[in-house]
Design a protein around this motif. Structure first.
Motif, short mmCIF file in Angstrom:
data_model
loop_
_atom_site.label_atom_id
_atom_site.label_comp_id
_atom_site.label_asym_id
_atom_site.label_seq_id
_atom_site.Cartn_x
_atom_site.Cartn_y
_atom_site.Cartn_z
N LEU A 161 7.10 3.53 -4.52
CA LEU A 161 8.22 4.32 -5.01
C LEU A 161 9.06 3.52 -6.00
CD1 LEU A 161 9.46 6.21 -1.81
CD2 LEU A 161 8.56 7.24 -3.90
N SER A 162 9.31 2.25 -5.68
CA SER A 162 10.13 1.43 -6.56
C SER A 162 9.47 1.20 -7.91
CB SER A 162 10.43 0.08 -5.90
OG SER A 162 9.30 -0.76 -5.89
N LEU A 163 8.14 1.29 -7.94
CA LEU A 163 7.40 1.09 -9.19
C LEU A 163 7.18 2.38 -9.97
CD1 LEU A 163 4.60 -1.33 -7.88
CD2 LEU A 163 6.65 -1.96 -9.17
N SER A 164 7.54 3.51 -9.36
CA SER A 164 7.12 4.80 -9.93
C SER A 164 8.17 5.52 -10.75
CB SER A 164 6.68 5.73 -8.79
OG SER A 164 7.80 6.17 -8.04
N TYR A 165 9.41 5.00 -10.79
CA TYR A 165 10.47 5.78 -11.41
C TYR A 165 10.56 5.60 -12.93
CZ TYR A 165 12.01 6.68 -6.67
OH TYR A 165 12.07 7.08 -5.36
N HIS A 166 9.40 5.68 -13.58
CA HIS A 166 9.37 5.56 -15.03
C HIS A 166 8.61 6.71 -15.66
CE1 HIS A 166 11.08 1.59 -14.65
NE2 HIS A 166 10.15 1.30 -13.78
N SER A 167 8.36 7.75 -14.88
CA SER A 167 7.65 8.92 -15.40
C SER A 167 8.22 10.16 -14.74
CB SER A 167 6.15 8.79 -15.09
OG SER A 167 5.94 8.53 -13.72
N GLY A 168 7.59 11.28 -14.93
CA GLY A 168 8.11 12.54 -14.42
C GLY A 168 7.81 12.72 -12.94
N ARG A 169 7.83 13.97 -12.52
CA ARG A 169 7.60 14.29 -11.11
C ARG A 169 6.26 13.77 -10.64
NH1 ARG A 169 9.54 17.99 -7.39
NH2 ARG A 169 8.03 18.74 -5.86
N ILE A 170 5.23 13.91 -11.50
CA ILE A 170 3.92 13.35 -11.17
C ILE A 170 3.90 11.93 -11.73
CG2 ILE A 170 1.43 13.56 -11.47
CD1 ILE A 170 1.78 16.53 -11.75
N ALA A 171 4.08 10.95 -10.86
CA ALA A 171 4.24 9.56 -11.27
C ALA A 171 2.92 8.81 -11.20
CB ALA A 171 5.27 8.87 -10.39
N GLN A 172 2.69 7.96 -12.17
CA GLN A 172 1.50 7.13 -12.18
C GLN A 172 1.90 5.66 -12.25
OE1 GLN A 172 -1.04 8.54 -15.43
NE2 GLN A 172 -2.27 9.65 -13.92
N ILE A 173 1.28 4.86 -11.39
CA ILE A 173 1.50 3.42 -11.36
C ILE A 173 0.24 2.75 -11.88
CG2 ILE A 173 2.09 1.43 -9.93
CD1 ILE A 173 3.19 3.46 -7.87
N ARG A 174 0.32 2.13 -13.01
CA ARG A 174 -0.84 1.45 -13.60
C ARG A 174 -0.90 0.02 -13.06
NH1 ARG A 174 -0.93 1.29 -19.75
NH2 ARG A 174 -2.98 0.46 -19.28
N THR A 175 -1.75 -0.20 -12.10
CA THR A 175 -1.90 -1.52 -11.51
C THR A 175 -3.22 -1.62 -10.78
OG1 THR A 175 -0.89 -3.13 -10.00
CG2 THR A 175 -0.77 -0.85 -9.35
N ARG A 176 -3.71 -2.84 -10.62
CA ARG A 176 -4.90 -3.05 -9.81
C ARG A 176 -4.48 -3.14 -8.35
NH1 ARG A 176 -7.60 -8.32 -12.37
NH2 ARG A 176 -5.52 -9.05 -11.75
N GLN A 177 -5.35 -2.65 -7.47
CA GLN A 177 -5.04 -2.71 -6.05
C GLN A 177 -4.91 -4.15 -5.57
OE1 GLN A 177 -7.48 -0.20 -3.55
NE2 GLN A 177 -7.54 1.44 -5.07
N SER A 178 -5.66 -5.06 -6.17
CA SER A 178 -5.55 -6.47 -5.79
C SER A 178 -4.17 -7.03 -6.13
CB SER A 178 -6.64 -7.28 -6.49
OG SER A 178 -6.55 -7.15 -7.90
N ASP A 179 -3.60 -6.61 -7.28
CA ASP A 179 -2.25 -7.05 -7.64
C ASP A 179 -1.22 -6.50 -6.67
OD1 ASP A 179 -3.24 -8.43 -9.79
OD2 ASP A 179 -2.81 -6.86 -11.25
N LEU A 180 -1.40 -5.24 -6.28
CA LEU A 180 -0.50 -4.62 -5.32
C LEU A 180 -0.56 -5.34 -3.98
CD1 LEU A 180 1.45 -2.19 -5.51
CD2 LEU A 180 -0.32 -0.80 -4.42
N ALA A 181 -1.79 -5.69 -3.56
CA ALA A 181 -1.96 -6.42 -2.30
C ALA A 181 -1.27 -7.78 -2.34
CB ALA A 181 -3.45 -6.59 -2.00
N ASP A 182 -1.42 -8.49 -3.46
CA ASP A 182 -0.77 -9.79 -3.61
C ASP A 182 0.75 -9.66 -3.57
OD1 ASP A 182 -3.16 -11.18 -3.79
OD2 ASP A 182 -3.27 -10.98 -5.97
N SER A 183 1.28 -8.59 -4.16
CA SER A 183 2.72 -8.37 -4.16
C SER A 183 3.24 -8.14 -2.76
CB SER A 183 3.06 -7.17 -5.05
OG SER A 183 2.66 -7.40 -6.39
N LEU A 184 2.42 -7.52 -1.91
CA LEU A 184 2.81 -7.24 -0.53
C LEU A 184 2.48 -8.40 0.41
CD1 LEU A 184 1.63 -3.54 -0.43
CD2 LEU A 184 3.98 -4.29 -0.07
N GLY A 185 1.72 -9.38 -0.09
CA GLY A 185 1.35 -10.52 0.74
C GLY A 185 0.31 -10.20 1.79
N VAL A 186 -0.60 -9.25 1.48
CA VAL A 186 -1.65 -8.86 2.42
C VAL A 186 -3.00 -8.93 1.72
CG1 VAL A 186 -0.08 -7.36 3.69
CG2 VAL A 186 -1.46 -6.40 1.84
#
Length: 235
Positions: A161-186
């Protein structure tokens, strides 16, 4: 009306430009240099010491840190109107994050001398910078709280959600799942299981290097029901 409103809505946006008068926005853009960056191009590096303010004119920028092994720990995304680098002017400290273009990006670059002179002439600018900085601090504190006490699924939703507030109602987050995992520490495997659950529950749609949130309000309601300190400010 929903109980909670996103920090990116009017009155709570971390975008500097939304807190400036039209005349001051025009002055600020007139005194800056517009620089264009291609997808993936580095805008600033962690450790840079040249002070200055950057304001996104168009597009989205990735903010994070590259490890020595090339791993990218994503801290957030910045959209049009948002700024970064202000602490390099006020504290004379080096930059703490790597910032790169997420797609084609145009940046207003304002050198430190011009910025401080403009702050002296226009107190409104200094007040707006302080407000946006404090809003971002609030967001970071919320994320830190999530890391301490929420289950992985809720933490993942909160981060998306924190990454998604840069588009309209249908939000897209351009990122690799591995980057997202590293950000979460998992691990990538642990995150993959959570993302598949969220897709089954029709809260996200997984694609190649993109995660789509078809109904952000539905996701916000789900998060609100799971905990009482979501990543949004009460209106």
């Amino acid at each position: 009306m929903d109980k909670f409103r996103s920090t990116f809505m009017q009155g709570g946006s971390p975008a500097l430009m939304t807190h400036l008068s039209p005349a001051l926005r025009q002055t600020l853009t007139y005194q800056s240099n517009v620089i264009k960056y291609a997808d993936g191009q580095l805008i600033h590096s962690r450790g840079d010491i040249k002070p200055g303010l950057s304001i996104i004119k168009k597009g989205v920028a990735n903010v994070g840190v590259y490890g020595v092994d090339g791993t990218f720990i994503m801290a957030g995304l910045l959209g049009a109107g948002e700024c970064f680098g202000e602490f390099t002017i006020f504290t004379e400290l080096p930059r703490t994050h790597d910032v790169s273009a997420n797609g084609d990006v145009e940046i207003h670059q304002l050198e430190a001398g011009r910025f401080t002179k403009l702050c002296d002439e226009e107190p409104e600018l200094l007040k707006a910078v302080l407000k946006t900085t404090l809003i971002r601090t609030h967001i970071l504190l919320e994320l830190l709280d999530s890391m301490r006490r929420l289950p992985l699924k809720e933490r993942t939703v909160k981060l998306m959600l924190s990454l998604s507030y840069h588009s309209g109602r249908i939000a897209q987050i351009r990122t690799r799942q591995s980057d997202l995992a590293d950000s979460l520490g998992v691990s990538r495997v642990s995150l993959g299981k959570v993302l598949k659950q969220l897709q089954t529950e029709e809260m996200i749609i997984l694609g190649y290097r993109v995660i789509t949130i078809p109904d952000r309000e539905k996701m916000e309601r789900w998060l609100e029901a799971k905990n009482n300190t979501p990543l949004i400010i009460k209106k």
